[in-house]
Write an enzyme that holds these catalytic residues in place. Structure first.
Site, PDB file in Angstrom:
ATOM      1  N   HIS A 164    -144.034  43.808 -13.289  1.00  0.00           N
ATOM      2  CA  HIS A 164    -143.037  43.902 -13.646  1.00  0.00           C
ATOM      3  C   HIS A 164    -141.874  44.453 -14.373  1.00  0.00           C
ATOM      4  CE1 HIS A 164    -139.539  41.171 -12.567  1.00  0.00           C
ATOM      5  NE2 HIS A 164    -139.949  41.745 -11.046  1.00  0.00           N
ATOM      6  N   SER A 212    -132.577  41.805  -4.767  1.00  0.00           N
ATOM      7  CA  SER A 212    -132.051  40.866  -4.269  1.00  0.00           C
ATOM      8  C   SER A 212    -132.441  40.825  -2.612  1.00  0.00           C
ATOM      9  CB  SER A 212    -131.073  41.294  -4.240  1.00  0.00           C
ATOM     10  OG  SER A 212    -129.999  41.535  -5.615  1.00  0.00           O
ATOM     11  N   GLU A 233    -139.188  48.246  -7.367  1.00  0.00           N
ATOM     12  CA  GLU A 233    -138.583  47.379  -7.846  1.00  0.00           C
ATOM     13  C   GLU A 233    -136.874  47.999  -8.312  1.00  0.00           C
ATOM     14  OE1 GLU A 233    -139.298  43.488  -6.885  1.00  0.00           O
ATOM     15  OE2 GLU A 233    -139.853  43.768  -9.066  1.00  0.00           O
ATOM     16  N   ASN A 255    -142.132  35.354  -5.947  1.00  0.00           N
ATOM     17  CA  ASN A 255    -142.028  35.949  -7.639  1.00  0.00           C
ATOM     18  C   ASN A 255    -140.747  34.783  -8.365  1.00  0.00           C
ATOM     19  OD1 ASN A 255    -141.841  36.305 -10.103  1.00  0.00           O
ATOM     20  ND2 ASN A 255    -141.534  38.372 -10.484  1.00  0.00           N
ATOM     21  N   TRP A 256    -142.281  32.790  -8.633  1.00  0.00           N
ATOM     22  CA  TRP A 256    -141.318  32.167  -8.711  1.00  0.00           C
ATOM     23  C   TRP A 256    -141.125  32.303 -10.510  1.00  0.00           C
ATOM     24  CZ3 TRP A 256    -143.659  27.750  -5.796  1.00  0.00           C
ATOM     25  CH2 TRP A 256    -143.377  27.241  -4.501  1.00  0.00           C
ATOM     26  N   LYS A 257    -141.263  33.427 -10.829  1.00  0.00           N
ATOM     27  CA  LYS A 257    -140.603  33.470 -12.390  1.00  0.00           C
ATOM     28  C   LYS A 257    -140.719  32.630 -13.548  1.00  0.00           C
ATOM     29  CE  LYS A 257    -137.793  37.490 -10.645  1.00  0.00           C
ATOM     30  NZ  LYS A 257    -137.036  38.551 -10.716  1.00  0.00           N
ATOM     31  N   GLY A 269    -137.099  37.442  -6.064  1.00  0.00           N
ATOM     32  CA  GLY A 269    -137.517  36.848  -6.835  1.00  0.00           C
ATOM     33  C   GLY A 269    -136.244  35.528  -6.508  1.00  0.00           C
ATOM     34  N   GLY A 270    -134.784  35.867  -6.546  1.00  0.00           N
ATOM     35  CA  GLY A 270    -134.568  34.651  -6.625  1.00  0.00           C
ATOM     36  C   GLY A 270    -134.141  33.733  -5.298  1.00  0.00           C
ATOM     37  N   GLU A 292    -139.425  42.973 -16.009  1.00  0.00           N
ATOM     38  CA  GLU A 292    -138.989  41.944 -16.749  1.00  0.00           C
ATOM     39  C   GLU A 292    -140.331  42.014 -17.840  1.00  0.00           C
ATOM     40  OE1 GLU A 292    -138.427  38.454 -14.365  1.00  0.00           O
ATOM     41  OE2 GLU A 292    -136.466  39.612 -13.081  1.00  0.00           O
ATOM     42  N   GLY A 309    -132.368  41.102  -9.618  1.00  0.00           N
ATOM     43  CA  GLY A 309    -131.075  39.516  -9.912  1.00  0.00           C
ATOM     44  C   GLY A 309    -129.692  40.180  -9.626  1.00  0.00           C
TER      45      GLY A 309
HETATM   46  P1  PGA Z   1    -134.631  38.950  -7.037  1.00  0.00           P
HETATM   47  O1  PGA Z   1    -135.550  39.397  -8.112  1.00  0.00           O
HETATM   48  O2  PGA Z   1    -135.222  39.247  -5.932  1.00  0.00           O
HETATM   49  O3  PGA Z   1    -134.135  37.719  -7.599  1.00  0.00           O
HETATM   50  O4  PGA Z   1    -133.387  40.268  -7.646  1.00  0.00           O
HETATM   51  C1  PGA Z   1    -137.080  40.299  -7.733  1.00  0.00           C
HETATM   52  C2  PGA Z   1    -137.892  40.545  -8.288  1.00  0.00           C
HETATM   53  O5  PGA Z   1    -138.132  40.017  -9.118  1.00  0.00           O
HETATM   54  O6  PGA Z   1    -139.574  40.311  -8.010  1.00  0.00           O
END
Ligand code: PGA
Length: 254
Positions: A98, A216, A170, A11-13, A237-238, A100, A176
């Site tokens: 998600h 993470s 998640e 997920n490149w957000k 994500g990251g 967020e 993150g």
């Molecule tokens: P993260 O994000 O790997 O940066 O913790 C995970 C996600 O939001 O899907």
């Protein structure tokens, strides 16, 4: 033994322009060309990068996903994106709910339900995200929070609707933050969710449905998480932003 093909999803957000995303997709395609058939890879860039990334994925098995969609098919909904538009851009997957979006953009279980319905109707594969906050975990509410998100998010769906569904667990406190759920914590939740899905629908369905872990995930913990019997993949994500690092996650068996 159910055959649940592991899915490693990035997920490149809100990172990378179309040009940057296309370059990363090109590098990732080369780096994962030898990954073989026993793992599926998906990347979800931002909307404006979808078409450029799709062009780079030609000839590769990497699937394209979007990070959200609107529930209506079309209309006066300024700023929104419909399922058909995602399909036209080359998407097969769409991330829904998600944390967020729940935290910053007013997403609720009810809007998650409507978006999932739109994805299913259009033939997209929804990746439905659920997760508890730290406060909820500390209060011993993890399972009740997740059960509610699952039940409300999928209310009124029948088995036939859910054949393409993927669930992503998640924990909000792990996204993150560098804090990862231990593999035991992830396994405990995933096994619980599978049991819930079996009781809400049926066991056969629950056994074939993929449940991803997100929060993470990185090269140092991916193998341990993926070794858990009910962890069927990762939503990253990251660590998905750098093609080299993401490729290490795809090659988690090595
Ligand atoms: P993260 O994000 O790997 O940066 O913790 C995970 C996600 O939001 O899907």
């Amino acid at each position: 033994m159910p055959s649940r093909k592991p899915l490693i999803a990035g997920n490149w957000k809100m990172h990378k322009t179309g040009t940057e995303a296309a370059l990363a997709a090109r590098q990732l395609t080369a780096l994962t060309a030898d990954a073989g058939d026993d793992v599926e890879v998906m990347i979800a860039p931002t909307f404006t990068a979808l078409s450029q990334v799709k062009a780079e994925l030609a000839g590769s098995t990497i699937e394209l996903g979007a990070q959200n969609l609107h529930w209506e098919e079309k209309g006066a909904f300024t700023g929104e994106i419909a399922a058909d538009m995602l399909i036209d851009a080359g998407c097969t997957y769409v991330i829904i709910g998600h944390s967020e979006r729940r935290q910053f953009f007013g997403e609720t279980d009810q809007t998650v339900n409507k978006r999932t319905r739109a994805a299913v109707n259009a033939g997209l594969r929804p990746v439905l995200c659920i997760g508890e906050s730290e406060v909820e975990r500390d209060a011993g509410q993890t399972f009740s929070v997740l059960d509610k998100q699952l039940q409300n998010g999928l209310e009124s769906f029948v088995l036939q609707d859910l054949q393409r569904l993927v669930i992503a667990y998640e924990p909000v406190w792990a996204i993150g933050t560098g804090k990862t759920a231990t593999s035991e914590q992830a396994q405990q939740v995933h096994a619980h969710l599978r049991k819930q899905l079996a009781s809400l629908w049926d066991d056969e369905f629950a056994q074939q449905l993929r449940i991803l872990y997100g929060g993470s995930v990185k090269p140092s913990n991916v193998a341990e998480l993926m070794a858990m019997p009910d962890v069927d993949g990762a939503l990253v994500g990251g660590a998905s932003l750098d093609p080299e690092t993401f490729s290490q996650l795809v090659h988690y068996k090595k």
